[in-house]
Write a protein that holds these residues in place. Structure first.
Motif, short mmCIF file in Angstrom:
data_model
loop_
_atom_site.label_atom_id
_atom_site.label_comp_id
_atom_site.label_asym_id
_atom_site.label_seq_id
_atom_site.Cartn_x
_atom_site.Cartn_y
_atom_site.Cartn_z
N ARG A 120 48.13 34.35 17.31
CA ARG A 120 47.78 33.95 18.67
C ARG A 120 48.63 32.78 19.17
O ARG A 120 48.96 32.71 20.34
CB ARG A 120 46.31 33.55 18.75
CG ARG A 120 45.35 34.72 18.63
CD ARG A 120 43.93 34.26 18.87
NE ARG A 120 43.03 35.39 18.98
CZ ARG A 120 41.76 35.29 19.32
NH1 ARG A 120 41.26 34.10 19.58
NH2 ARG A 120 41.00 36.35 19.41
N ARG A 121 48.98 31.88 18.25
CA ARG A 121 49.55 30.62 18.70
C ARG A 121 50.96 30.36 18.19
O ARG A 121 51.60 29.40 18.63
CB ARG A 121 48.63 29.48 18.26
CG ARG A 121 47.19 29.64 18.75
CD ARG A 121 46.28 28.57 18.20
NE ARG A 121 46.67 27.25 18.63
CZ ARG A 121 46.11 26.13 18.20
NH1 ARG A 121 45.14 26.20 17.29
NH2 ARG A 121 46.52 24.97 18.64
N ARG A 180 52.83 25.99 15.81
CA ARG A 180 51.57 25.37 16.25
C ARG A 180 50.49 25.54 15.18
O ARG A 180 49.65 24.66 15.00
CB ARG A 180 51.12 25.98 17.56
CG ARG A 180 52.02 25.62 18.74
CD ARG A 180 51.51 26.19 20.04
NE ARG A 180 50.21 25.65 20.38
CZ ARG A 180 49.42 26.18 21.32
NH1 ARG A 180 49.80 27.25 21.97
NH2 ARG A 180 48.26 25.63 21.59
N TYR A 181 50.52 26.67 14.49
CA TYR A 181 49.56 26.86 13.40
C TYR A 181 49.79 25.83 12.30
O TYR A 181 48.84 25.20 11.82
CB TYR A 181 49.71 28.28 12.84
CG TYR A 181 48.95 28.51 11.55
CD1 TYR A 181 47.57 28.41 11.51
CD2 TYR A 181 49.63 28.82 10.37
CE1 TYR A 181 46.87 28.62 10.32
CE2 TYR A 181 48.94 29.04 9.19
CZ TYR A 181 47.57 28.93 9.18
OH TYR A 181 46.88 29.13 8.00
N ARG A 213 42.14 27.38 23.64
CA ARG A 213 41.87 27.45 22.20
C ARG A 213 40.88 28.58 21.97
O ARG A 213 39.75 28.50 22.43
CB ARG A 213 41.31 26.13 21.68
CG ARG A 213 42.17 24.94 22.03
CD ARG A 213 41.58 23.68 21.43
NE ARG A 213 41.79 23.63 20.00
CZ ARG A 213 42.91 23.18 19.43
NH1 ARG A 213 43.89 22.77 20.18
NH2 ARG A 213 43.03 23.16 18.13
N ASP A 259 39.51 27.67 15.94
CA ASP A 259 40.19 26.39 16.01
C ASP A 259 39.52 25.34 15.17
O ASP A 259 39.79 24.17 15.30
CB ASP A 259 40.28 25.91 17.46
CG ASP A 259 38.93 25.98 18.17
OD1 ASP A 259 37.94 26.39 17.53
OD2 ASP A 259 38.88 25.64 19.35
#
Length: 423
Positions: free
Chosen positions: A94-95, A99-100, A415, A420
């Motif tokens: 997703r990110r 970013r993960y 988010r 998250d």
């Protein structure tokens, strides 16, 4: 089967769009909270385990407590790491990987640095206090030949192993993408997830656990917790393996549904192999065989509990959701409080059940109150869990918990719900 379908992963068609609207996986939320809270239960039982070299030794001991400790230790951390891998792949897709990784450094690496002085450092003076109350000599610190071996991670070791697992999987994933490309990599991951979600998928899932026990050289006590900051090959093999299993299961859209369908068989296998696994920890059993029995027993519990929670806890329950949010803070901070409660109780001539009830009541109330007052509606909650809530009184604190405090900036990234929080 409608109840299971509500938590199944989306199909490959329109994958990104469907994943962004995927419902919250309440069963996995509850399971992750249970894995963390079981750690508190395990630490509360250790003073009564006659074979445990624990921080506090109670005057009473119980074979039942020793069995409970052994059974919990069979599966708890493997289950936690599997869930971390499952949610990790979901968040990454997703990110993005950068970013993960940044999110994991923020919510795994930084808590280790911040909470170590608060949650691990006080254990030494508590051990000294316990020894002096018993009239025993002060415990002697262990000498270490290397600085990385001198600083014990304590009960926060799982954060280091989790972060190491994240880095290993990201590096291996990048190499696979470079060699075979994204399409073949996605098909391979889905095939692996389908294999692991099959009725006998517990067997390949248990292979890293088995290899770790062989590396360790003993099955007594399951996988030993790392005692230093330096990577521990046995623990990393077992738990990076569990992380990878969760990562692969997330790649198969029907994995959770099939595991949920097979929960009675997995539970039967877990119960049936647990006694042989406990007996295999004794002397005389060949290590490869005893390691295999222990690994299969542990992973049968992992699959059974995963299937049960997916099958029966698919609906949102506010109290469970509250504990799922609180569990990370509770585990990070629980041990000094627990030891401080157990030290005076260890000298009292009371039944073990009474001591456990007093410990759970006092520690549970203090930890939940600390979460509610210091974390849930503060920036600490946003740091640890990725969100915070408006402050509410302790009376039914989980009521209206869906009303989160949103970031003030409209440019703040969305988010995804339920993905998250710290794994």
């Amino acid at each position: 089967m409608r109840t299971v379908a509500t938590v199944a992963c989306p199909t490959r068609r329109g994958d990104d769009a469907h994943r962004s609207a995927a419902p919250r996986l309440h069963g996995l939320d509850a399971l992750r909270a249970g894995a963390l809270l079981l750690g508190i239960v395990l630490h509360s039982l250790l003073p009564f385990d006659p074979a445990a070299d624990w921080l506090v030794a109670d005057e009473r001991s119980s074979a039942l407590a020793a069995v409970a400790v052994s059974v919990i230790h069979l599966f708890r951390m493997s289950l936690f790491m599997l869930l971390a891998g499952y949610f990790g792949r979901l968040v990454l897709h997703r990110r993005g990987w950068s970013r993960y990784l940044g999110d994991r450094l923020l919510r795994i690496g930084l808590p280790f640095v911040v909470f170590w002085p608060l949650a691990v450092l006080p254990l030494w003076p508590l051990m000294v206090l316990d020894a002096r109350l018993r009239g025993a000599p002060d415990p002697a610190p262990r000498a270490a030949a290397h600085p990385l071996l001198a600083l014990p991670p304590g009960q926060l070791w799982f954060l280091l192993v989790l972060l190491q697992s994240v880095l290993i999987v990201l590096i291996v994933r990048a190499l696979i993408l470079a060699v075979i490309g994204p399409r073949r990599a996605a098909r391979s991951a889905e095939w692996a997830g389908r294999l692991l979600a099959a009725p006998l998928g517990v067997l390949p899932a248990a292979v890293p656990y088995w290899a770790a026990l062989l590396r360790q050289g003993t099955v007594d006590g399951g996988i030993a917790a790392p005692a230093a900051l330096a990577p521990d090959l046995a623990a990393l093999t077992a738990y990076a393996g569990a992380f990878t299993v969760g990562w692969a299961l997330q790649a198969d859209p029907g994995a959770l549904r099939r595991i949920a369908r097979s929960w009675p068989a997995h539970l039967t296998a877990a119960v049936g192999t647990t006694v042989p696994a406990l007996l295999a920890a004794g002397p005389g059993a060949p290590l490869p065989l005893s390691a295999a029995v222990t690994a299969v027993a542990g992973w049968s519990w992992v699959y059974a509990l995963l299937g049960i929670c997916v099958r029966f806890l698919h609906a949102e329950r506010p109290a469970i959701r509250y504990l799922a949010d609180a569990s990370y803070w509770m585990y990070l901070t629980h041990l000094p409080l627990l030891i401080a409660i157990e030290i005076p109780l260890a000298r009292l001539d009371l039944p073990i059940a009474v001591k456990l009830a007093a410990t759970w009541l006092a520690a549970g109330a203090a930890l939940v109150a600390g979460y509610h007052l210091l974390v849930r509606s503060t920036p600490v909650g946003h740091w640890l869990n990725g969100h915070r809530y408006p402050f509410r009184p302790l009376q039914a604190p989980w009521r209206n918990d869906a009303r989160r405090i949103r970031p003030a900036s409209p440019a703040a990234p969305h988010r995804p719900r339920g993905l998250d929080r710290a794994p």
